[in-house]
Design a protein around this motif. Structure first.
Motif, PDB file in Angstrom:
ATOM      1  N   VAL A  92       5.024  10.493  -8.606  1.00 23.54           N
ATOM      2  CA  VAL A  92       5.503   9.173  -8.174  1.00 23.54           C
ATOM      3  C   VAL A  92       6.904   9.331  -7.607  1.00 23.54           C
ATOM      4  O   VAL A  92       7.732  10.030  -8.179  1.00 23.54           O
ATOM      5  N   THR A  93       7.155   8.675  -6.473  1.00 22.47           N
ATOM      6  CA  THR A  93       8.485   8.716  -5.868  1.00 22.47           C
ATOM      7  C   THR A  93       9.156   7.347  -6.020  1.00 22.47           C
ATOM      8  O   THR A  93       8.466   6.330  -6.172  1.00 22.47           O
ATOM      9  N   ASP A  95      10.385   5.346  -3.976  1.00 20.17           N
ATOM     10  CA  ASP A  95      10.001   4.327  -2.992  1.00 20.17           C
ATOM     11  C   ASP A  95       8.632   3.713  -3.301  1.00 20.17           C
ATOM     12  O   ASP A  95       8.140   2.876  -2.551  1.00 20.17           O
ATOM     13  N   GLN A  96       8.044   4.124  -4.411  1.00 22.34           N
ATOM     14  CA  GLN A  96       6.818   3.471  -4.895  1.00 22.34           C
ATOM     15  C   GLN A  96       7.114   2.466  -6.010  1.00 22.34           C
ATOM     16  O   GLN A  96       6.196   1.859  -6.554  1.00 22.34           O
ATOM     17  N   GLN A 222      -3.896   4.747 -11.649  1.00 21.99           N
ATOM     18  CA  GLN A 222      -3.281   5.469 -10.527  1.00 21.99           C
ATOM     19  C   GLN A 222      -3.858   6.877 -10.388  1.00 21.99           C
ATOM     20  O   GLN A 222      -4.027   7.385  -9.284  1.00 21.99           O
ATOM     21  N   GLU A 227      -3.690   4.955  -4.097  1.00 20.19           N
ATOM     22  CA  GLU A 227      -3.116   3.859  -3.318  1.00 20.19           C
ATOM     23  C   GLU A 227      -3.907   2.560  -3.429  1.00 20.19           C
ATOM     24  O   GLU A 227      -3.461   1.526  -2.928  1.00 20.19           O
ATOM     25  N   LEU A 249       4.389  -0.340  -9.471  1.00 20.86           N
ATOM     26  CA  LEU A 249       4.177   1.002  -8.926  1.00 20.86           C
ATOM     27  C   LEU A 249       2.999   0.900  -7.975  1.00 20.86           C
ATOM     28  O   LEU A 249       1.906   0.468  -8.370  1.00 20.86           O
ATOM     29  N   ALA A 250       3.229   1.241  -6.715  1.00 21.13           N
ATOM     30  CA  ALA A 250       2.173   1.155  -5.703  1.00 21.13           C
ATOM     31  C   ALA A 250       2.493   2.145  -4.593  1.00 21.13           C
ATOM     32  O   ALA A 250       3.504   2.852  -4.658  1.00 21.13           O
ATOM     33  N   SER A 251       1.648   2.184  -3.571  1.00 15.38           N
ATOM     34  CA  SER A 251       1.957   3.033  -2.414  1.00 15.38           C
ATOM     35  C   SER A 251       3.259   2.547  -1.781  1.00 15.38           C
ATOM     36  O   SER A 251       3.637   1.385  -1.931  1.00 15.38           O
ATOM     37  N   PRO A 252       3.956   3.426  -1.058  1.00 15.19           N
ATOM     38  CA  PRO A 252       5.186   2.981  -0.374  1.00 15.19           C
ATOM     39  C   PRO A 252       4.924   1.781   0.550  1.00 15.19           C
ATOM     40  O   PRO A 252       5.754   0.879   0.648  1.00 15.19           O
ATOM     41  N   THR A 255       4.482  -1.304  -1.590  1.00 16.43           N
ATOM     42  CA  THR A 255       5.781  -1.567  -2.215  1.00 16.43           C
ATOM     43  C   THR A 255       6.725  -2.251  -1.227  1.00 16.43           C
ATOM     44  O   THR A 255       7.460  -3.176  -1.586  1.00 16.43           O
TER      45      THR A 255
END
Lengths: 401, 401
Positions: A92-93, A95-96, A222, A227, A249-252, A255
């Protein structure tokens, strides 16, 4: 010349307020043993560590902490959350991650970003009352899918997704509110297989995931659906709800959409609380704290299910949760938990939540939710003894109305 | 099998994000003197008093402060706000106050409670960009009413309310964002007379009311129109925006509707920050602090309008605010402030906000907003000198594109 009825929006006219809000005054009457709430146990709030974290954070970053911040939330806190998912093997990054005012705001933002009036969405039956009510403000058509001991009934879900064009699914796979049930690993796998064949986004409402006190660990949806999932996390159950801090928490890409919506809703989440919490997470012993809470809730859960087994009539069925805060009780078909609630409050002063508001189709009349999270084992023992008496006398009565 | 374009709601598809978000990266380039923001001056944030307030509040009420709270907000804080209105001679009770995540959330809640798609609402032209964008998510039809030096043009408002069935009016009567203008007492009286003849609710967006540094005090529109007004207040400009604490003041009936909506949006506002702020208001010297900020902003405002008079070409017109944070500049009709923005950033590195996003009908091309709140008088002097050069060379150029 004010006539408000001509001015309110249709959604405001429909919003009658939550059922809990209606029964709340009764649960505060003196002498009541209250199992109606869903509150964490305040005996274990980290008060002194938060004082220390505030002093340190404000001395270090007071100017930035008290100024406007980015809608996305404090970067350090988002990094901490992203890192935590690595424990499950998830990449997880930051930006998510979007920091929200508790995970309830995540629900509202998802409704805002995905639902037009009439859109179809799947909810668990029973499901989380506040999620149902929050989504209802965006006027979707709800379709309930049943739960069993293994979680959502996947065959029923598969039929539903075939028959209806569903946009969104609301799930609470770990120690669900209200039932306390958890989706098994087999259910997660089967659900993912079905869902991946459809253009649908799964909301994984996951505030209790870290509160597993028995049984095998499971992974977030997840891990199975990537995604296609928006996971809602919360510090309310593992640190303190008064901080109102949760996250999505989701895809960029998703998000970013949620972030644009949040910007117009309240610019950003309380930065002061974010920075203090972040300092607490760095300096405090969060894992020790969560372990302690698991132990506390396990002993309270054991007190409840053991006492139910002893005091409730045998025709009563109840869940035996492996985590979280809730036990879900099913009475015989013809019982009315709302009538039982009134009887219980009048005679034994034990409060719980009747089951109907957890459904969108009138089901749940003979069901009820009890929380073990805020009562000591001794109080739980006493409460279950009292409630067992009420249930027995209610079920024995010739007329149940 | 995810195709998000088929899943997003119409409102999410329309939400392209704020204009400020688009120009924000440029304003952070090294060497830029930034007048584009609307941020309070962080040099005066009460960092140490907030550390002290946290320690005291948490030792006193830690358990309650970290637990879930009432949607309405902390009673003590609501009482403090209600009492503060008594200074204007207004009788306000705590059940007229709802604590919000900054006043931006008040705007969103009002949209939620009042606006169905196609409903007509009046906005100031120019008006507060984030309010326009936030209301736009509820798909109203906007009708702009002009401002002059005395505030909203009441004759134009009267015609508009006669011609259109307007539900809601958004106003910022004190040191408006973006123009810095304030409604005179005569305008407030005349506006009240017109509005009282129609079934319309006035939103009085009032975050700058306490930041008057010259001229005669005015009263809230509440004093003139009572239950027809929802006033939005904020601690962002008088204490610190990172706390995300504001409020709505309205009739108990409207407050109840807003509260029911908020409950589904995020349950309640950060209780930790509410309790800390309340302690600061009790123990700190808030009046002394506000007086200090008035002095700071007055000297910055004087630096700006004095330097504009010296360095801007004579065909430039600008407001001379008696409070708040903003000056509004009008260039000759055929000028394009967006082209000027790019020229200014490229040649002199001075940032401001071009005027178009403050209107809903494409007006404002030749206008711009400058904030004096975060720059020292010396920086403002330098920035206006640089900007004056850019404007002069832009206006002198044979082609303005």
């Amino acid at each position: 010349m004010l006539n408000l009825n001509d001015l309110y929006s249709n959604r405001a006219k429909r919003n009658a307020g939550s059922f809990l809000r209606q029964i709340f005054p009764r649960t505060r009457e003196p002498g009541v043993i209250n199992f109606a709430g869903g509150l964490p146990n305040p005996d274990f709030f980290p008060i002194e560590p938060i004082i220390a974290a505030t002093e340190k954070a404000m001395r270090m970053d007071g100017r930035e902490t008290l100024q406007y911040g980015m809608t996305e939330g404090l970067l350090g806190l988002r990094e901490w959350i992203a890192d935590r998912y690595a424990r499950q093997g998830l990449k997880v990054t930051p930006d998510q991650i979007l920091i929200t005012n508790g995970s309830q705001q995540g629900i509202d933002l998802i409704g805002k970003v995905f639902l037009d009036p009439g859109d179809k969405m799947v909810i668990e039956a029973p499901g989380y009352m506040s999620a149902i009510q929050s989504f209802a403000m965006y006027e979707p058509q709800f379709i309930g899918v049943s739960l069993n001991e293994q979680g959502m009934v996947v065959d029923e879900l598969a039929d539903t997704l075939k028959q209806h064009r569903v946009k969104l699914m609301e799930t609470c796979p770990s120690f669900q509110n209200p039932s306390g049930l958890a989706y098994s690993i087999a259910t997660r796998e089967a659900l993912a297989k079905v869902v991946s064949q459809h253009n649908v986004v799964v909301v994984e409402d996951d505030p209790y995931a870290e509160l597993r006190f028995m049984g095998a660990e499971t992974k977030s949806l997840q891990a199975y659906l990537g995604e296609q999932v928006i996971t809602l996390g919360s510090f309310s159950k593992i640190v303190a709800p008064g901080l109102r801090l949760g996250w999505t928490l989701a895809s960029p890409e998703i998000t970013r959409k949620l972030t644009l919506a949040k910007q117009l809703v309240d610019i950003h989440t309380n930065l002061f609380a974010q920075r203090v919490l972040f300092q607490y997470l760095l300096d405090g012993n969060i894992d020790g704290h969560i372990n302690q809470m698991r132990g506390v809730y396990l002993s309270q859960r054991n007190a409840m299910v053991d006492a139910m087994a002893r005091y409730f009539p045998p025709e009563t069925v109840f869940t035996k949760p492996e985590g979280g805060m809730f036990v879900w009780v099913t009475l015989p078909e013809d019982a009315d938990a709302m009538a039982l609630f009134n009887l219980s409050m009048d005679t034994e002063k034990v409060a719980f939540v009747p089951g109907v508001p957890f459904y969108t189709d009138g089901k749940g009349k003979n069901q009820m939710r009890l929380s073990f999270s805020t009562q000591s084992p001794a109080k739980i023992e006493e409460g279950m003894q009292r409630l067992g008496r009420v249930i027995s006398s209610y079920l024995d009565a010739p007329s149940k109305n």
